[in-house]
Design a protein around this motif. Structure first.
Motif, mmCIF file in Angstrom:
data_model
loop_
_atom_site.group_PDB
_atom_site.id
_atom_site.type_symbol
_atom_site.label_atom_id
_atom_site.label_comp_id
_atom_site.label_asym_id
_atom_site.label_seq_id
_atom_site.Cartn_x
_atom_site.Cartn_y
_atom_site.Cartn_z
ATOM 1 N N SER A 193 0.853 -1.197 0.000
ATOM 2 C CA SER A 193 0.000 0.000 0.000
ATOM 3 C C SER A 193 0.885 1.242 0.000
ATOM 4 C CB SER A 193 -0.945 0.002 1.204
ATOM 5 O OG SER A 193 -1.791 -1.121 1.186
ATOM 6 N N PRO A 194 1.687 1.398 -1.058
ATOM 7 C CA PRO A 194 2.764 2.393 -1.034
ATOM 8 C C PRO A 194 2.333 3.798 -1.443
ATOM 9 C CG PRO A 194 2.925 1.078 -3.021
ATOM 10 C CD PRO A 194 1.754 0.543 -2.251
ATOM 11 N N PHE A 195 1.917 4.604 -0.470
ATOM 12 C CA PHE A 195 1.710 6.016 -0.731
ATOM 13 C C PHE A 195 3.015 6.595 -1.264
ATOM 14 C CE2 PHE A 195 -1.404 5.010 2.565
ATOM 15 C CZ PHE A 195 -2.553 5.541 2.001
ATOM 16 N N ASN A 196 2.953 7.456 -2.248
ATOM 17 C CA ASN A 196 4.178 8.044 -2.783
ATOM 18 C C ASN A 196 3.992 9.501 -3.196
ATOM 19 O OD1 ASN A 196 3.544 7.815 -5.920
ATOM 20 N ND2 ASN A 196 2.984 5.845 -4.986
ATOM 21 N N ALA A 221 -8.448 -3.592 -4.125
ATOM 22 C CA ALA A 221 -9.633 -3.093 -3.414
ATOM 23 C C ALA A 221 -9.188 -2.382 -2.139
ATOM 24 C CB ALA A 221 -10.587 -4.232 -3.100
ATOM 25 N N ASP A 222 -8.073 -1.674 -2.239
ATOM 26 C CA ASP A 222 -7.512 -0.963 -1.090
ATOM 27 C C ASP A 222 -8.332 0.310 -0.844
ATOM 28 O OD1 ASP A 222 -5.963 0.608 0.673
ATOM 29 O OD2 ASP A 222 -4.115 -0.328 -0.022
ATOM 30 N N GLU A 223 -8.974 0.369 0.295
ATOM 31 C CA GLU A 223 -9.883 1.479 0.589
ATOM 32 C C GLU A 223 -9.153 2.788 0.863
ATOM 33 O OE1 GLU A 223 -9.303 -0.680 4.600
ATOM 34 O OE2 GLU A 223 -9.158 -1.087 2.438
ATOM 35 N N ALA A 224 -7.855 2.737 1.128
ATOM 36 C CA ALA A 224 -7.096 3.953 1.437
ATOM 37 C C ALA A 224 -6.238 4.450 0.284
ATOM 38 C CB ALA A 224 -6.210 3.711 2.652
ATOM 39 N N LEU A 225 -6.025 3.610 -0.721
ATOM 40 C CA LEU A 225 -5.093 3.971 -1.787
ATOM 41 C C LEU A 225 -5.506 3.282 -3.081
ATOM 42 C CD1 LEU A 225 -2.351 5.371 -2.502
ATOM 43 C CD2 LEU A 225 -1.260 3.177 -1.961
ATOM 44 N N HIS A 226 -6.007 4.072 -4.043
ATOM 45 C CA HIS A 226 -6.418 3.501 -5.331
ATOM 46 C C HIS A 226 -5.179 3.118 -6.149
ATOM 47 C CE1 HIS A 226 -8.223 3.190 -9.339
ATOM 48 N NE2 HIS A 226 -9.370 3.003 -8.696
ATOM 49 N N PRO A 227 -5.249 2.015 -6.898
ATOM 50 C CA PRO A 227 -4.090 1.584 -7.697
ATOM 51 C C PRO A 227 -3.521 2.655 -8.618
ATOM 52 C CG PRO A 227 -5.718 -0.164 -7.627
ATOM 53 C CD PRO A 227 -6.347 1.023 -6.970
ATOM 54 N N ARG A 228 -4.358 3.541 -9.126
ATOM 55 C CA ARG A 228 -3.837 4.553 -10.047
ATOM 56 C C ARG A 228 -2.896 5.527 -9.359
ATOM 57 N NH1 ARG A 228 -8.544 8.271 -12.463
ATOM 58 N NH2 ARG A 228 -6.720 9.094 -13.564
ATOM 59 N N LEU A 229 -2.926 5.576 -8.004
ATOM 60 C CA LEU A 229 -1.998 6.407 -7.255
ATOM 61 C C LEU A 229 -0.673 5.699 -6.983
ATOM 62 C CD1 LEU A 229 -4.465 8.039 -4.715
ATOM 63 C CD2 LEU A 229 -3.345 9.146 -6.658
ATOM 64 N N VAL A 230 -0.616 4.411 -7.281
ATOM 65 C CA VAL A 230 0.608 3.626 -7.081
ATOM 66 C C VAL A 230 1.406 3.511 -8.374
ATOM 67 C CG1 VAL A 230 1.530 1.364 -6.393
ATOM 68 C CG2 VAL A 230 -0.494 2.302 -5.237
ATOM 69 N N LYS A 231 0.715 3.325 -9.470
ATOM 70 C CA LYS A 231 1.374 2.970 -10.726
ATOM 71 C C LYS A 231 2.398 3.978 -11.231
ATOM 72 C CE LYS A 231 -2.337 -0.121 -12.174
ATOM 73 N NZ LYS A 231 -3.435 -0.383 -13.151
ATOM 74 N N PRO A 232 2.211 5.297 -11.053
ATOM 75 C CA PRO A 232 3.262 6.217 -11.513
ATOM 76 C C PRO A 232 4.624 5.957 -10.886
ATOM 77 C CG PRO A 232 1.231 7.416 -11.157
ATOM 78 C CD PRO A 232 1.001 6.031 -10.619
ATOM 79 N N ALA A 233 4.669 5.563 -9.603
ATOM 80 C CA ALA A 233 5.947 5.268 -8.961
ATOM 81 C C ALA A 233 6.602 4.043 -9.571
ATOM 82 C CB ALA A 233 5.740 5.069 -7.460
#
Length: 389
Positions: free
Chosen positions: A199-202, A330-342
């Motif tokens: 669940s990598p916020f970036n 299905a991460d309720e805190a972090l949508h996959p589209r917010l991960v993929k750029p990293a």
């Protein structure tokens, strides 16, 4: 003990219900609390912090070291080193009271021959002394993790042990911290064999916006994607409180938070408690901030906050050693589209591992106990790390 809480994290039974025998630890584990001094680059202060060192019993000579960065905890003492409470045979671990995520890391890594070093973080744990935490504050977090790692390695040396390889692992807030830590180590020429994040916020500015207005990020075709949970509002308060304290944004609560919610924010930032009537005053995340916060100039302090969040992002980095981004579909805190750029920007050593049907907690759990079915054909962090030695 890990088996006891496996079901708690295995939401919707995405992973097999039974805690498989193949996950059993090979070693008993010894837990130690260490303390060290760290410097807060944002303020120049020196602060004493605590941390956990977990060691396989009977270890000799060289062994792999894992630096574990824990996730968001909405309390002051749900920290890794407080697992020493287990020294009291009558103590019973509890969800949302004890650091169960650290327990799982100890079971998987220390129980299989790794030394695990885990910072409690500034403003957390037995040495908090009333200090506010440095939530998503880059300089303070990175320096704390570096100083704790150095102290942990010194503890190993006093026990006649030494590092054979260094790995990093972190979930949620800790995943952001892990990216920052790896990037700083790369700058300093410190070798890291591999890093894993769950669940990598970036991109902090984008994540902050998502928490407040998720529908602007979730495609209209994804009608069943889970919305951010109620605990996001306290996270927003902690983020704002941390940036107010460590970046000198002294009027941030007044400029960023709607007047009717400022009393709640001040109270929660002071005690992290939702007991009694406080729980009745928690606003939805969508209603916390002043109107137009993300759409136009509102106040100088708000603009400074957004610029600082942008500077603190971890998205755009060219990694020089393997790093995996485990992200839940299905991460309720972090949508996959917010991960993929990293992942896309991370270079040839960066790889994404989508976790089918996984919530925030299941994403983390699957990275330690999942199989190829749920991990898109990939392995757990433990098996992957082992393959690199």
């Amino acid at each position: 003990m890990a088996a006891q809480f496996y079901a708690v994290f295995n939401e919707h039974d995405v992973l097999p219900k039974d805690f498989s025998g193949k996950h059993e630890a090979r070693y008993d584990v010894e837990l130690r609390r260490i303390t060290t001094m760290t410097r807060v680059p944002e303020t120049g202060e020196r602060v004493k912090v605590s941390a956990l060192v977990a060691l396989p019993v009977g270890a000799r000579g060289a062994l792999p070291v894992l630096s574990w960065q824990h996730g968001t905890i909405l309390s002051f003492d749900q920290v890794p080193s407080n697992l020493l409470r287990l020294g009291d045979e009558g103590y019973q671990l509890r969800d949302n009271i004890d650091s169960l995520e650290t327990l799982f890391n100890i079971q998987r890594f220390a129980g299989n021959g790794y030394a695990v070093i885990a910072a409690d973080y500034i403003g957390k744990g037995p040495l908090r002394n009333g200090r506010g935490e440095a939530y998503a504050v880059k300089g303070a977090t990175v320096q704390c993790c570096l100083d704790v790692l150095d102290a942990g390695l010194l503890e190993l040396k006093t026990l006649g042990l030494r590092q054979s390889a260094l790995f990093l692992n972190g979930w949620s807030q800790g995943a952001l911290n892990t990216q920052w830590l790896k990037q700083e180590m790369q700058r300093r020429g410190i070798k890291v064999t591999a890093s894993a994040t769950q669940s990598p916020f970036n991109n902090l500015a984008e994540s902050f916006h998502y928490w407040v207005n998720p529908t602007s990020y979730i495609p209209s075709t994804e009608t069943s994607y889970p919305m951010p949970p109620a605990w996001i509002t306290p996270c927003l308060v902690v983020l704002l409180g941390s940036y107010r304290q460590y970046y000198g944004l002294s009027d941030l609560f007044k400029t960023a938070i709607k007047p009717q919610h400022q009393a709640f924010a001040e109270t929660y930032w002071a005690d992290y408690s939702l007991a009694g009537d406080t729980a009745k005053t928690v606003p939805p995340a969508a209603d916390l901030l002043v109107d137009g916060f993300f759409d136009r100039f509102t106040q100088d302090t708000n603009s400074r906050l957004l610029r600082q969040l942008g500077r603190n992002g971890a998205t755009f980095w060219d990694y020089d050693s393997p790093i995996r981004f485990y992200y839940g579909l299905a991460d309720e805190a972090l949508h996959p589209r917010l991960v993929k750029p990293a992942i896309a920007a991370g270079g040839r050593f960066a790889a994404g591992v989508p976790v089918a049907g996984a919530s925030h907690r299941v994403t983390f759990l699957a990275s330690l106990y999942g199989d190829g079915t749920v991990l898109n054909g990939q392995s757990t962090a433990l098996d992957w790390f082992n393959s690199l030695m």
